[in-house]
Motif scaffolding. Structure first.
Motif, PDB file in Angstrom:
ATOM      1  N   GLU A   1       0.880  -1.169   0.000  1.00 23.54           N
ATOM      2  CA  GLU A   1       0.000   0.000   0.000  1.00 23.54           C
ATOM      3  C   GLU A   1       0.914   1.215   0.000  1.00 23.54           C
ATOM      4  OE1 GLU A   1      -2.874   0.176   3.187  1.00 23.54           O
ATOM      5  OE2 GLU A   1      -2.911  -2.018   3.283  1.00 23.54           O
ATOM      6  N   TYR A   2       0.671   2.147  -0.911  1.00 24.76           N
ATOM      7  CA  TYR A   2       1.480   3.355  -1.016  1.00 24.76           C
ATOM      8  C   TYR A   2       0.628   4.555  -0.634  1.00 24.76           C
ATOM      9  CZ  TYR A   2       4.745   0.485  -3.705  1.00 24.76           C
ATOM     10  OH  TYR A   2       5.628  -0.483  -4.112  1.00 24.76           O
ATOM     11  N   GLU A   3       1.217   5.469   0.110  1.00 20.24           N
ATOM     12  CA  GLU A   3       0.503   6.665   0.545  1.00 20.24           C
ATOM     13  C   GLU A   3       1.406   7.884   0.400  1.00 20.24           C
ATOM     14  OE1 GLU A   3      -1.342   8.483   4.693  1.00 20.24           O
ATOM     15  OE2 GLU A   3      -1.254   6.305   4.450  1.00 20.24           O
ATOM     16  N   LEU A   4       0.847   8.956  -0.148  1.00 23.63           N
ATOM     17  CA  LEU A   4       1.586  10.216  -0.218  1.00 23.63           C
ATOM     18  C   LEU A   4       1.567  10.894   1.147  1.00 23.63           C
ATOM     19  CD1 LEU A   4       0.387  11.842  -3.575  1.00 23.63           C
ATOM     20  CD2 LEU A   4       2.650  10.937  -3.070  1.00 23.63           C
ATOM     21  N   LEU A   5       2.738  11.325   1.598  1.00 20.26           N
ATOM     22  CA  LEU A   5       2.858  12.112   2.826  1.00 20.26           C
ATOM     23  C   LEU A   5       3.465  13.447   2.434  1.00 20.26           C
ATOM     24  CD1 LEU A   5       4.362  10.038   5.788  1.00 20.26           C
ATOM     25  CD2 LEU A   5       2.075  10.925   5.512  1.00 20.26           C
ATOM     26  N   ASP A   6       2.750  14.504   2.659  1.00 15.42           N
ATOM     27  CA  ASP A   6       3.194  15.839   2.264  1.00 15.42           C
ATOM     28  C   ASP A   6       3.680  16.588   3.501  1.00 15.42           C
ATOM     29  OD1 ASP A   6       3.509  18.396   1.196  1.00 15.42           O
ATOM     30  OD2 ASP A   6       1.650  18.269   0.020  1.00 15.42           O
ATOM     31  N   LEU A   7       4.928  17.033   3.465  1.00 13.24           N
ATOM     32  CA  LEU A   7       5.455  17.764   4.624  1.00 13.24           C
ATOM     33  C   LEU A   7       4.708  19.069   4.879  1.00 13.24           C
ATOM     34  CD1 LEU A   7       9.296  17.105   4.426  1.00 13.24           C
ATOM     35  CD2 LEU A   7       7.584  16.036   5.902  1.00 13.24           C
ATOM     36  N   ARG A   8       3.936  19.543   3.913  1.00 13.02           N
ATOM     37  CA  ARG A   8       3.083  20.719   4.174  1.00 13.02           C
ATOM     38  C   ARG A   8       2.067  20.426   5.269  1.00 13.02           C
ATOM     39  NH1 ARG A   8       1.388  22.758  -1.895  1.00 13.02           N
ATOM     40  NH2 ARG A   8       3.290  23.933  -2.344  1.00 13.02           N
ATOM     41  N   ASP A   9       1.698  19.163   5.407  1.00 11.44           N
ATOM     42  CA  ASP A   9       0.703  18.773   6.411  1.00 11.44           C
ATOM     43  C   ASP A   9       1.294  18.635   7.814  1.00 11.44           C
ATOM     44  OD1 ASP A   9      -1.220  18.690   4.395  1.00 11.44           O
ATOM     45  OD2 ASP A   9      -0.837  16.565   3.986  1.00 11.44           O
ATOM     46  N   TYR A  10       2.612  18.804   7.918  1.00  6.74           N
ATOM     47  CA  TYR A  10       3.314  18.668   9.195  1.00  6.74           C
ATOM     48  C   TYR A  10       4.253  19.863   9.375  1.00  6.74           C
ATOM     49  CZ  TYR A  10       1.474  13.978   8.838  1.00  6.74           C
ATOM     50  OH  TYR A  10       0.618  12.915   8.723  1.00  6.74           O
ATOM     51  N   PRO A  11       3.705  21.039   9.659  1.00  6.71           N
ATOM     52  CA  PRO A  11       4.531  22.260   9.747  1.00  6.71           C
ATOM     53  C   PRO A  11       5.318  22.340  11.064  1.00  6.71           C
ATOM     54  CG  PRO A  11       2.248  22.785  10.216  1.00  6.71           C
ATOM     55  CD  PRO A  11       2.277  21.321   9.827  1.00  6.71           C
ATOM     56  N   MET A  12       6.351  21.526  11.146  1.00  7.77           N
ATOM     57  CA  MET A  12       7.169  21.473  12.365  1.00  7.77           C
ATOM     58  C   MET A  12       8.137  22.644  12.404  1.00  7.77           C
ATOM     59  SD  MET A  12       7.932  17.383  12.323  1.00  7.77           S
ATOM     60  CE  MET A  12       7.908  17.237  10.527  1.00  7.77           C
ATOM     61  N   PRO A  13       8.349  23.199  13.592  1.00  9.51           N
ATOM     62  CA  PRO A  13       9.372  24.247  13.696  1.00  9.51           C
ATOM     63  C   PRO A  13      10.748  23.613  13.524  1.00  9.51           C
ATOM     64  CG  PRO A  13       8.615  23.605  15.861  1.00  9.51           C
ATOM     65  CD  PRO A  13       7.743  22.873  14.875  1.00  9.51           C
ATOM     66  N   PHE A  14      11.773  24.437  13.338  1.00  7.94           N
ATOM     67  CA  PHE A  14      13.121  23.879  13.315  1.00  7.94           C
ATOM     68  C   PHE A  14      13.345  23.112  14.609  1.00  7.94           C
ATOM     69  CE2 PHE A  14      14.089  27.116  10.029  1.00  7.94           C
ATOM     70  CZ  PHE A  14      14.488  26.219   9.049  1.00  7.94           C
ATOM     71  N   PHE A  15      14.021  21.989  14.483  1.00 11.10           N
ATOM     72  CA  PHE A  15      14.232  21.088  15.609  1.00 11.10           C
ATOM     73  C   PHE A  15      14.785  21.844  16.813  1.00 11.10           C
ATOM     74  CE2 PHE A  15      16.552  17.966  18.105  1.00 11.10           C
ATOM     75  CZ  PHE A  15      15.604  16.978  18.228  1.00 11.10           C
ATOM     76  N   ASP A  16      14.037  21.804  17.914  1.00 11.80           N
ATOM     77  CA  ASP A  16      14.429  22.515  19.119  1.00 11.80           C
ATOM     78  C   ASP A  16      14.033  21.707  20.356  1.00 11.80           C
ATOM     79  OD1 ASP A  16      15.508  24.581  20.645  1.00 11.80           O
ATOM     80  OD2 ASP A  16      13.625  25.678  20.730  1.00 11.80           O
ATOM     81  N   GLU A  17      14.119  20.393  20.230  1.00 11.00           N
ATOM     82  CA  GLU A  17      13.785  19.521  21.363  1.00 11.00           C
ATOM     83  C   GLU A  17      15.014  19.365  22.263  1.00 11.00           C
ATOM     84  OE1 GLU A  17      10.739  18.188  22.013  1.00 11.00           O
ATOM     85  OE2 GLU A  17       9.884  19.136  20.237  1.00 11.00           O
ATOM     86  N   VAL A  18      14.818  18.823  23.438  1.00  4.59           N
ATOM     87  CA  VAL A  18      15.911  18.571  24.380  1.00  4.59           C
ATOM     88  C   VAL A  18      16.931  17.626  23.748  1.00  4.59           C
ATOM     89  CG1 VAL A  18      16.479  17.564  26.621  1.00  4.59           C
ATOM     90  CG2 VAL A  18      14.432  18.972  26.361  1.00  4.59           C
ATOM     91  N   ALA A  19      16.427  16.622  23.033  1.00  2.00           N
ATOM     92  CA  ALA A  19      17.272  15.625  22.370  1.00  2.00           C
ATOM     93  C   ALA A  19      16.419  14.904  21.337  1.00  2.00           C
ATOM     94  CB  ALA A  19      17.837  14.640  23.394  1.00  2.00           C
ATOM     95  N   SER A  20      17.042  14.038  20.590  1.00  2.00           N
ATOM     96  CA  SER A  20      16.321  13.174  19.654  1.00  2.00           C
ATOM     97  C   SER A  20      15.273  12.379  20.425  1.00  2.00           C
ATOM     98  CB  SER A  20      17.315  12.212  19.002  1.00  2.00           C
ATOM     99  OG  SER A  20      16.651  11.085  18.462  1.00  2.00           O
ATOM    100  N   ASN A  21      14.200  11.994  19.747  1.00  4.58           N
ATOM    101  CA  ASN A  21      13.180  11.192  20.433  1.00  4.58           C
ATOM    102  C   ASN A  21      13.677   9.775  20.731  1.00  4.58           C
ATOM    103  OD1 ASN A  21      12.870  10.318  17.707  1.00  4.58           O
ATOM    104  ND2 ASN A  21      10.738   9.805  18.078  1.00  4.58           N
ATOM    105  N   ALA A  22      14.895   9.463  20.318  1.00  6.56           N
ATOM    106  CA  ALA A  22      15.524   8.212  20.751  1.00  6.56           C
ATOM    107  C   ALA A  22      15.911   8.295  22.225  1.00  6.56           C
ATOM    108  CB  ALA A  22      16.763   7.925  19.908  1.00  6.56           C
ATOM    109  N   TRP A  23      16.098   9.525  22.726  1.00 12.94           N
ATOM    110  CA  TRP A  23      16.602   9.731  24.090  1.00 12.94           C
ATOM    111  C   TRP A  23      15.635  10.476  24.997  1.00 12.94           C
ATOM    112  CZ3 TRP A  23      20.253   6.451  23.973  1.00 12.94           C
ATOM    113  CH2 TRP A  23      21.029   6.296  22.841  1.00 12.94           C
ATOM    114  N   ALA A  24      14.756  11.299  24.423  1.00 11.23           N
ATOM    115  CA  ALA A  24      13.833  12.088  25.245  1.00 11.23           C
ATOM    116  C   ALA A  24      12.527  12.276  24.478  1.00 11.23           C
ATOM    117  CB  ALA A  24      14.446  13.446  25.573  1.00 11.23           C
TER     118      ALA A  24
END
Length: 189
Positions: free
Chosen positions: A35-58
């Motif tokens: 099954e193939y699905e289009l994912l458009d980054l316009r639908d996910y307007p994330m700010p520039f990465f500014d988290e404490v760490a990668s979601n692998a760690w936090a």
């Protein structure tokens, strides 16, 4: 049935990405391997990465990024449809890649690029990023470049009429299907 996302990596108002996205979606709609699905980054307007760490760690705090992570996790493989800006991938794609980590792990990545050199330099960088994200980038990519790109972008040429692109597209999709199934089986074991 494996699920594969086709990720549109440009969010510009005047982007070319919609043309190859439709072309690729039409091609994969003829296949029975996933099954193939289009994912458009316009639908996910994330700010520039500014988290404490990668979601692998936090845990991620941003709500849009959490929605993105949940969506990315649904898939068994990915096709990154990418432009090339200044010899690299789009900033919005790199940002989206950075917001997820475990969601990408042990899954294959394929690439369709467009631009004067078919996004070849951007795709080479994306392959390195994919390895760091514990993905398996496949060998065969599709590069819509030179006269093909200029014709489709500025002269109204249809990608569907460029039969010489088809063998590469089919080879990429066949490889992606094999890797998707192999890695899905291994993840589930």
């Amino acid at each position: 049935m494996p699920k594969i996302a086709i990720i549109i990596s440009s969010t510009r108002a005047t982007r070319f990405a919609d043309k190859p996205a439709k072309w690729l979606k039409d091609i994969v709609s003829q296949r029975q391997d996933a099954e193939y699905e289009l994912l458009d980054l316009r639908d996910y307007p994330m700010p520039f990465f500014d988290e404490v760490a990668s979601n692998a760690w936090a845990p991620t705090q941003n709500e849009v990024a959490l929605r993105w992570q949940k969506k990315v996790a649904e898939f068994d493989g990915y096709i990154f449809l990418t432009a090339e800006y200044n010899h690299g991938p789009t900033a919005v794609l790199k940002n989206a890649l950075d917001y997820s980590y475990p969601e990408w792990n042990k899954k294959p990545a394929a690439f369709v690029g467009y631009g004067s050199v078919g996004a070849a330099r951007a795709i080479e960088q994306l392959r390195q990023i994919a390895v760091e994200l514990q993905m398996a980038p496949i060998r065969t990519g599709v590069h819509i470049q030179g006269a093909d790109f200029m014709g489709a972008w500025q002269q109204g040429a249809a990608l569907e009429d460029m039969a010489h692109l088809q063998p590469g597209v089919q080879a990429m999709l066949d490889e992606l299907s094999w890797w998707t199934n192999a890695l899905k089986t291994a993840r589930e074991a």
